[in-house]
Structures are given as C-alpha cells and as structure tokens.
Design an enzyme around this catalytic site. Structure first.
Site, mmCIF file in Angstrom:
data_model
loop_
_atom_site.group_PDB
_atom_site.id
_atom_site.type_symbol
_atom_site.label_atom_id
_atom_site.label_comp_id
_atom_site.label_asym_id
_atom_site.label_seq_id
_atom_site.Cartn_x
_atom_site.Cartn_y
_atom_site.Cartn_z
ATOM 1 N N LYS A 197 -17.360 -8.259 6.234
ATOM 2 C CA LYS A 197 -15.952 -8.627 6.431
ATOM 3 C C LYS A 197 -15.609 -8.656 7.909
ATOM 4 O O LYS A 197 -16.065 -7.816 8.680
ATOM 5 C CB LYS A 197 -15.051 -7.591 5.739
ATOM 6 C CG LYS A 197 -14.604 -8.009 4.362
ATOM 7 C CD LYS A 197 -13.439 -7.162 3.884
ATOM 8 C CE LYS A 197 -13.017 -7.544 2.490
ATOM 9 N NZ LYS A 197 -11.951 -6.681 1.982
ATOM 10 N N ARG A 257 -1.490 -6.417 -8.494
ATOM 11 C CA ARG A 257 -0.374 -7.328 -8.185
ATOM 12 C C ARG A 257 -0.247 -8.462 -9.172
ATOM 13 O O ARG A 257 0.848 -8.936 -9.444
ATOM 14 C CB ARG A 257 -0.573 -7.945 -6.784
ATOM 15 C CG ARG A 257 -0.267 -7.006 -5.663
ATOM 16 C CD ARG A 257 -0.801 -7.537 -4.366
ATOM 17 N NE ARG A 257 -2.256 -7.501 -4.360
ATOM 18 C CZ ARG A 257 -2.994 -7.683 -3.282
ATOM 19 N NH1 ARG A 257 -2.425 -7.962 -2.139
ATOM 20 N NH2 ARG A 257 -4.307 -7.602 -3.354
ATOM 21 N N HIS A 302 0.842 -1.213 0.000
ATOM 22 C CA HIS A 302 0.000 0.000 0.000
ATOM 23 C C HIS A 302 0.874 1.258 0.000
ATOM 24 O O HIS A 302 0.612 2.216 -0.733
ATOM 25 C CB HIS A 302 -0.888 0.041 1.256
ATOM 26 C CG HIS A 302 -1.881 -1.074 1.380
ATOM 27 N ND1 HIS A 302 -1.994 -1.853 2.505
ATOM 28 C CD2 HIS A 302 -2.816 -1.543 0.511
ATOM 29 C CE1 HIS A 302 -2.969 -2.741 2.335
ATOM 30 N NE2 HIS A 302 -3.481 -2.582 1.131
ATOM 31 N N SER A 338 -2.316 -7.973 2.816
ATOM 32 C CA SER A 338 -2.707 -7.856 4.228
ATOM 33 C C SER A 338 -3.064 -9.220 4.800
ATOM 34 O O SER A 338 -2.766 -9.507 5.960
ATOM 35 C CB SER A 338 -3.903 -6.910 4.372
ATOM 36 O OG SER A 338 -3.540 -5.599 4.043
HETATM 37 P P1 ADP Z 1 -9.515 -4.380 -0.404
HETATM 38 O O1 ADP Z 1 -10.199 -5.079 0.711
HETATM 39 O O2 ADP Z 1 -10.329 -3.270 -1.003
HETATM 40 O O3 ADP Z 1 -8.886 -5.253 -1.453
HETATM 41 P P2 ADP Z 1 -6.817 -3.915 0.529
HETATM 42 O O4 ADP Z 1 -6.456 -3.123 1.721
HETATM 43 O O5 ADP Z 1 -6.536 -5.378 0.551
HETATM 44 O O6 ADP Z 1 -8.341 -3.604 0.327
HETATM 45 O O7 ADP Z 1 -6.137 -3.312 -0.781
HETATM 46 C C1 ADP Z 1 -6.320 -1.976 -1.177
HETATM 47 C C2 ADP Z 1 -5.635 -1.754 -2.530
HETATM 48 O O8 ADP Z 1 -4.224 -1.925 -2.396
HETATM 49 C C3 ADP Z 1 -6.065 -2.728 -3.638
HETATM 50 O O9 ADP Z 1 -6.122 -2.016 -4.863
HETATM 51 C C4 ADP Z 1 -4.935 -3.723 -3.678
HETATM 52 O O10 ADP Z 1 -4.828 -4.326 -4.965
HETATM 53 C C5 ADP Z 1 -3.763 -2.826 -3.380
HETATM 54 N N1 ADP Z 1 -2.618 -3.576 -2.864
HETATM 55 C C6 ADP Z 1 -2.549 -4.341 -1.765
HETATM 56 N N2 ADP Z 1 -1.334 -4.906 -1.614
HETATM 57 C C7 ADP Z 1 -0.596 -4.475 -2.683
HETATM 58 C C8 ADP Z 1 0.753 -4.723 -3.150
HETATM 59 N N3 ADP Z 1 1.572 -5.534 -2.481
HETATM 60 N N4 ADP Z 1 1.136 -4.109 -4.287
HETATM 61 C C9 ADP Z 1 0.287 -3.319 -4.969
HETATM 62 N N5 ADP Z 1 -0.977 -3.056 -4.603
HETATM 63 C C10 ADP Z 1 -1.420 -3.625 -3.478
#
Ligand code: ADP
Length: 152
Positions: A41, A90, A17, A128
C-alpha cells in the site's frame, strides 16, 4: 479482560473511525488501535503522523492505546492478548470484504471473534480515500476528520 484490536490504515483517521471506536468503548476493557503496515500500500501520511493523530484524538480515553504492527492481524492479536477484532461496516461492499477477512481470520485463530459496528447515519460516506482526495485538492477536509488532524 476483554481486549479488542481495531486494525486499519487510518490514512488519515476520520470521523467514521472516531464514531466506531467511541461506540465500542463501553463494550471492551481495552481497545488497541493498531496501524497496520502493508508493503503493497502507498500511504499519503507517514506512519508516525497517522499514529500521532490517533494518539492526540484519544488522549483522554484511558481504555484506548495506539500501536503499529506488520504481518498477520491474527498473529498480532495473539501477541497482545486480544480476543476481539473491531471493524466498521458502511455498505454492502464493506460487508463482502469484511466477511471474507473475518472468516479467514477465524480459521487462522478459532478463538478470535470479529465484532462489527454499523456506521452511524451521516458518516457512512466518509472514507480515508475520499478525505485524501479532498486534501489533495485543497478542500475543507476538517469537517470529515477529528480536530487533531491538521495539515499545514
Ligand atoms: P483498512 O485499510 O483496513 O480498510 P481503514 O483505515 O480504511 O483501514 O478502515 C479501518 C476500519 O474502519 C474498517 O473496518 C472500515 O470499514 C472502518 N471505517 C472506515 N470508515 C468508516 C465509516 N465512515 N464508518 C464506519 N466504519 C468505517
């Protein structure tokens, strides 16, 4: 003014992030990191805790603010005057999922563009959910998260 919303769960915020937001800073005048509340969730960390870690991580960045919202992301974007949604990609699974959401969002709000940034190499394996697993099993989670994320 170009305003982007970066919506997500951030349970917890990771270096993935952090990378996406840091690289988006030159592209926008303002980025709102918006912690979404999804009743279906189950989160590991409280909303307050997740917001606090994000605030601490970006405390030196004038363009960044942190907020929380529930309901449709498109409606939230209208409320805060954002023209862009920021998301990270990703892998192919992310692409398929994000494509469906972005296309739906554009139907809901035609003047809203989703901007995708590709993950930096080396960070694509960070999610996450994997970080939560490492934390649950008392592994060295610190290498995957910003310094602000500290669990006692
Ligand atoms: P959600 O529950 O909406 O997927 P996340 O917190 O998991 O929320 O992710 C928020 C955003 O960050 C998403 O667009 C996800 O693809 C991106 N993201 C998460 N981890 C990475 C990473 N390692 N590299 C690039 N983007 C990421």
């Amino acid at each position: 003014m170009k305003v982007a919303v970066f919506p997500g769960s951030f349970d917890p915020i990771t270096l993935g992030h952090l990378d996406i937001v840091s690289r988006a800073i030159p592209l926008f005048d303002k980025i709102i990191i918006a912690v979404g509340r999804n009743a279906n969730k189950k989160y590991m960390f409280s909303e307050e805790q997740r917001v606090e870690w994000i605030k601490e991580t970006f405390k030196e960045e004038a363009k960044i603010s942190v907020d929380r919202y529930s309901g449709l992301t498109t409606r939230y974007c209208t409320e805060v005057g954002a023209q862009f949604i920021l998301r990270g990609l990703r892998n192919p699974a992310d692409f398929e999922f994000e494509k469906a959401i972005a296309q739906t969002n554009r139907k809901l709000k035609t003047d809203l563009e989703t901007v995708f940034l590709l993950t930096s190499s080396g960070l694509s394996s960070i999610s996450s959910s994997i970080v939560r697993d490492v934390i649950r099993n008392e592994g060295e989670y610190q290498q995957f998260v910003p310094a602000a994320v500290r669990i006692n």
